[in-house]
Structures are given as C-alpha cells and as structure tokens.
Design an enzyme around this catalytic site. Structure first.
Site, PDB file in Angstrom:
ATOM      1  CB  THR A   1      -0.950   0.001   1.222  1.00  0.00           C
ATOM      2  OG1 THR A   1      -1.792  -1.151   1.119  1.00  0.00           O
ATOM      3  CG2 THR A   1      -1.825   1.230   1.246  1.00  0.00           C
TER       4      THR A   1
ATOM      5  CG  PHE B   1       0.236   4.679   3.667  1.00  0.00           C
ATOM      6  CD1 PHE B   1       0.879   3.459   3.440  1.00  0.00           C
ATOM      7  CD2 PHE B   1      -0.919   4.676   4.437  1.00  0.00           C
ATOM      8  CE1 PHE B   1       0.379   2.275   3.967  1.00  0.00           C
ATOM      9  CE2 PHE B   1      -1.427   3.499   4.973  1.00  0.00           C
ATOM     10  CZ  PHE B   1      -0.782   2.300   4.733  1.00  0.00           C
TER      11      PHE B   1
END
Ligand code: PEP
Ligand code: MN
Length: 627
Positions: free
Chosen positions: A531, A533
C-alpha cells in the site's frame, strides 16, 4: 558494563552515579532508550558490580562480555540512527551513496553529482586522496579535489563523503566534507581512527580486506571511544582464494553485525566484486540481507575513468538499481531514503517555534493499523506520536485544525487499486498538500487469543479488504470471514470477546500491542501486496526542497481530444507520468477530474514550462503536492 538506571531516578542521584563511576576510572556515556535509561561504563577497571548496584537509583549492572563495548548491542538495544544534513541513516531507512571512485576534475564531479541526484542517491562519494596499490597509479587531486567535491555537493544538495588517509589531513578536511571514509587499507590505522573519532563527525568505516568481524568492530570501538557515535560500517568484500571477483562479498556479515551491534551497516558491491555487471545483483542481495544502505561507484564516463572504471556503473545503471531497490525495500520493511522527503529538521524547528508542543501524525484506524506502521517507517519512532482517528476525513480535519502536523493516508493498494475516498478528500481540501509518500508491504497474520490453536478457530474478523485478500487460506481451513471496520480494531476486539473460536486478521504490530498470538504469518493469497500512503500537511506548514515528484489535479473541457492535448504537454516536455486516475466531479454528472503523478527532473525548467502550458489548457488545475 551497562548500568541500568531506575525509571524515576532523580537528576541528582543520576549525577552521583556518574561521578562515582568516573572517580573509579570509567568513561561514562548516557544512553536514553525507549524502555530505560542506562550508563555505558567502559574502562580497564575491575570493580565488584555490587558496589554500583547499591547506589541510589541503580536498577542493575550488566557486564558486557564482548571485547567491543560501546559498539555492542548489549550496551544499546535500539539501532543507532543519525543525520547527515537532510539524510537520516540507520533504522528503517535505506540510503544510497553514489559517485566516482575519484574526483578527477571539477566538471567530472559536478556531472557525477547531478547524475547521482537524478538517479535517486542521497549522498555523493568521490576520493580526493586515493590509497592506490601501485605508487604509479593516479593518487587523487588532494585539496583541489576536496574543493570540487564540496562545490558539487552544494550545487545538488547532496552531503559528501570522501576518504581520509592521513591523521594530519583530518582537521583540514572537516571544512569540505560531511562524512569521513576510512578505507579498507586503513581500518586498523589506530592513530587515524583516534583522530577521526575525535572530530565527532559521521564516519564510514570500511572492513579491512582480511579483517574478522570482531577486528572490524574493535576498530569501530576506537572511533566510539574517541568521540563519535555516527558510524556507518561498510562491508566491501574480503580477500579469499576466489580470483573471479576482486574480493568476495561477505553478505553474512550483515545479519551478524545487525545482531552484534547497534551501528548501521552499508555494503559496497563495487569494490567487493570489481565488475560492473555484478554490482546490481549483489546490491539487491545486500538489501535483502538487511543492509541499511549501499555505496556505489558510478561515473559519467566509466570507460575513461582514471580509477576503477570497470566496476563503475553508467548513470542509467544506477537509476535502474535504485528503482529496483525501491521496489524491494518494502519487502524488507524499509523505506528508500530520498533527499526531498520532508525536511524533518526544518519542520521540527518550525513547530517548536510555533507551539512548543510535541509532533504528531494522524492516521485512520486503531493503534496497530497498517497506517500506523507507515508513520513509523516514514518518521523515526521518537520523533512523532501517532494519533489514531476514526475516519480518513478525521485525519484531514486534524491536519487542517492544527491538532497534528502530519497526516498519513493510504492512496493506492497494489492489488485492490486506488483508495478513492482519499483522492476525493485531497481534491476537496485545497489547504492540505502532499509532502511525501511511503510504501508498506501488507502482511496479514491470523491472530488469536494466547493459548488458542488453529483447529479451534472457526470465525475471523477483519476489514473486508483483508478478508478478501486472505480468502484462499480461510476457505482451505474452513474459517468463516466476518467483516469489521478495521484490521487493528478487529484484533483489539478479540480481547473483549474472550472467545477462543474467533480470530482476527491484522498486522504483527497489532498482535503484539494487544497481547495476542500469531497462529500463522503471511496468510494473504498474493504476497505482492503493498500500500502506498501519502504524507499530508497544512498548506503553510513546510515546503519540500528539491522535489522529485508532483501530484496534480485537473479538469478538462468537454470536447474531443481535450485530455489528450493536456497529456501531450507532458510528453512534449519529456516529463514522465507515473499515474493517471479519473474521478467523477461531485454535482456535475458525467464530468471528470484527473489526478496525475509526474516525475520532476533535476532541471526544473521543462517542468515549470509544462505546468504553465497545462494551466492554459485545463479548465481547473491544482498542484496537490511536490515531494
Ligand atoms: C574506495 O571506496 O574508493 C576504496 C578505496 O575502497 P576500499 O577502501 O574499500 O578499497
Ligand atoms: Mn574505488
């Protein structure tokens, strides 16, 4: 020995303990750790440890058994992390230092510095004093070389590192450089170690070509004992019977050093192999083995280099290597250090001026969430406090209201795609900007109450995305998935259920935090689960020097070819687009805005011109952040 102090020791008792130790002939160093504060006391003094344990405020005394004391993990459990200008070294960060073997001319080192910077290196290397095997080989430009090196460093904003070969040069060199390098041939030049150590400046200590790990750590001990704590150990290959490569890269030294010492370790695959085409695989192997960074020889024209040409990378090879390392770093829980990442020093100073309060970064979820892990990767643990928020909007609001300085929100998952809510929040909040990004590898774990085994579990709680990502494992073990609003919250809630037939899916940090046990690590179907960010701040908080990436948002008029005309502006200015995402415009059915990520080249003129041209063409345009 390690003198562990009681948590509530008073300042006066603390200074009494120090005075006592010093009066007995110990050199004392205070180390403030996460759990406790200790005194490291070294010296060739024999004393009954009970004499010290009886002093007020002393919890216990632990002897250090290794011959190296200040360098040992026994003395200091946490990794040593230090800054060289804007670059943080150690802990979770991976640094790449690059440049030619030797400074050959002003033009050559400036060209090298720009190429190193463009490729993503955060520090520049270049020898001005070259310890060559043959007295007839190029010996370096000496002081003139230092002047060019300093100029190239200033121009690009890269701190510079260079080798020191004589104790008499140490003082003079200080004005020109940020880091001293002690070469393999000088690892046991104890006079040199003492003089360099006494400067208190950062030092790269290369491993001698026939030195054992213990001898190498003893050399580091000389530096520590003479006054510097900013030491970067460098494995650069040792001499073996194998002539195919220049040396044999001892990769196993990396996990060994990381276990024995708190000092960061980098690897020099250039001198280790002596062969350009072996540098990339060995660099990746070093990162996989846990190195904190790399030092790489790169030359703008390696075929005509005055030294070590055959092992020097072409600039484009360095760029590829750094791209590959960036992809690998989340796998080993690290983040590639970038110069333009938030200038944390500047931010800290500004914050202290403005409010005097501590620094905070908000994230969505409960403690133990993957977003909290992103904060810990981006900042160093003791620099910020992670503040949990219920929703992504709450993170934005906390930043806008000034309750926190930073927010960290997920923007994209490698399997599930964009997190659209955060794109919308970025677009709706013009007073927020992006100042950095961080990638986290998502490893899901099956978590349960202590004492529970896999066969007891028939139900697991987690965020729907986590459940979907672990569907194969759950099916195979006949476990029913039950949705919960976040992963860490699901783990926290297990505690209150006290039901040994229930489990949760979440991070290892969450399991640890809530006193749970991990029944199975990494249960996700696809291990390529990352992921990305973004780090957000209020528009007026800080700016990023020398950004390498920009995120922009634009709307185009509803006519044929409008988007393609905008995008061709990037192509015409040779700008690389790394992401394009479209979102519907609220209140305007069937109209769209576009989010675009672009790489910013070192030479900013093309980028600036492209932005001007886009502003003309697009009906709405905003820079979400340059970082
Ligand atoms: C160098 O880094 O240029 C160098 C001479 O390395 P080593 O001391 O490892 O041989
Ligand atoms: Mn060299």
């Amino acid at each position: 020995m390690v003198v562990v102090l009681e948590n509530n020791i008073s300042d006066s008792d603390k200074s009494k303990v120090r005075t006592f130790l010093e009066s007995k002939g110990f050199k004392v160093r205070e180390i403030v750790g996460e759990q406790d504060t200790i005194f490291g006391a070294v010296g060739s003094v024999s004393i009954d440890k009970r004499e010290i344990e009886l002093l007020k405020g002393v919890e216990k005394v632990v002897p250090i058994h290794k011959p190296y004391k200040l360098a040992s993990r026994e003395l200091k459990k946490e990794d040593t992390v230090f800054s060289v200008g804007p670059v943080k070294i150690g802990g979770n960060r991976l640094v790449v230092i690059a440049g030619p073997c030797a400074v050959e001319s002003r033009e050559q080192i400036i060209e090298s510095a720009i190429a190193a910077k463009e490729a993503g290196a955060v520090m520049l290397r270049g020898g001005a004093f070259k310890p060559r095997t043959s007295p007839y080989s190029f010996q370096g430009l000496g002081k003139e070389g230092l002047e060019y090196l300093r100029e190239a460093g200033k121009l690009t904003g890269l701190p510079v590192v260079t080798e020191v070969v004589a104790p008499g040069d140490v003082e003079m060199m200080k004005e020109y450089i940020d880091v001293y390098q002690i070469g393999a041939r000088n690892m046991q030049n104890f006079e040199l170690l003492k003089t360099v150590g006494s400067m208190g400046m950062p030092v790269i200590l290369k491993r001698g070509m026939s030195a054992t790990i213990e001898e190498w750590l003893m050399a580091a001990e000389y530096l520590l004992a003479s006054g510097t704590e900013k030491i970067l150990l460098c494995e650069r290959g040792i001499r073996t019977y194998e002539p195919y490569t220049r040396n044999t890269l001892d990769l196993s030294a990396i996990p060994i050093i990381r276990k024995l010492s708190h000092l960061p370790i980098i690897v020099d695959p250039s001198h280790a192999t002596g062969l350009r085409d072996k540098v990339l695989p060995m660099a990746l192997a070093a990162v996989a083995a846990g190195a904190n960074g790399l030092i790489i020889e790169m030359h703008p024209d390696p075929d005509n280099a005055m030294s070590d040409g055959p092992q020097s990378l072409y600039p484009e090879q360095l760029e590829k290597l750094i791209c590959d390392i960036e992809a690998l770093s989340p796998v080993v829980g690290k983040e590639l250090a970038r110069i333009p990442h938030i200038n944390e020093k500047e931010a800290i100073e500004k914050n202290l001026r403005d409010s005097g309060s501590s620094l905070k970064a908000a994230f969505q979820g409960k403690p133990g969430a993957y977003s909290e892990k992103a904060i810990m990767l981006h900042f160093h643990e003791d620099e910020v406090t992670a503040v949990p928020c219920e929703s992504f909007k709450d993170v934005f609001d906390a930043v806008l209201k000034g309750d926190v300085q930073w927010g960290v929100v997920p923007i994209e998952n490698s399997l599930a795609g964009s997190i659209l809510e955060n794109y919308d929040l970025l677009s709706l909040n013009p007073d927020v900007k992006i100042v950095g990004e961080v990638k986290v590898r998502i490893r899901h774990n099956l978590i349960a109450l202590k004492g529970v085994s896999l066969k007891d579990i028939n139900k697991v709680y987690s965020h729907p995305q986590a459940l979907a990502q672990c569907a194969d494992y759950l099916k195979k073990h006949n476990i029913e998935p039950v949705t919960y609003y976040d992963t860490a919250g699901a783990v926290a809630n297990l505690k209150s259920f006290e039901d040994k037939h229930c489990g949760a899916i979440g991070s290892a940090e969450a399991a640890d935090l809530y006193g749970m046990t991990i029944l199975k690590e990494g249960i996700e179907t696809n291990p390529n689960n990352y992921t990305r960010f973004v780090v957000i701040v209020r528009e007026d908080f800080i700016t990023v020097d020398n950004p390498v990436k920009a995120s922009v948002i634009l709307t185009v008029s509803d006519e044929p070819g409008a988007l393609s005309q905008c995008l061709s502006i990037f192509a015409d200015h040779k700008l690389n687009m790394t992401k394009l995402e479209s979102r519907p415009i609220h209140g305007k059915p069937w109209s769209y805005k576009f989010y675009i990520d672009i790489q910013i080249p070192f030479d900013k003129d093309q980028y600036k011109e492209a932005l001007e041209a886009i502003k003309e063409k697009a009906s709405d345009f905003r820079i979400l952040g340059e970082y």
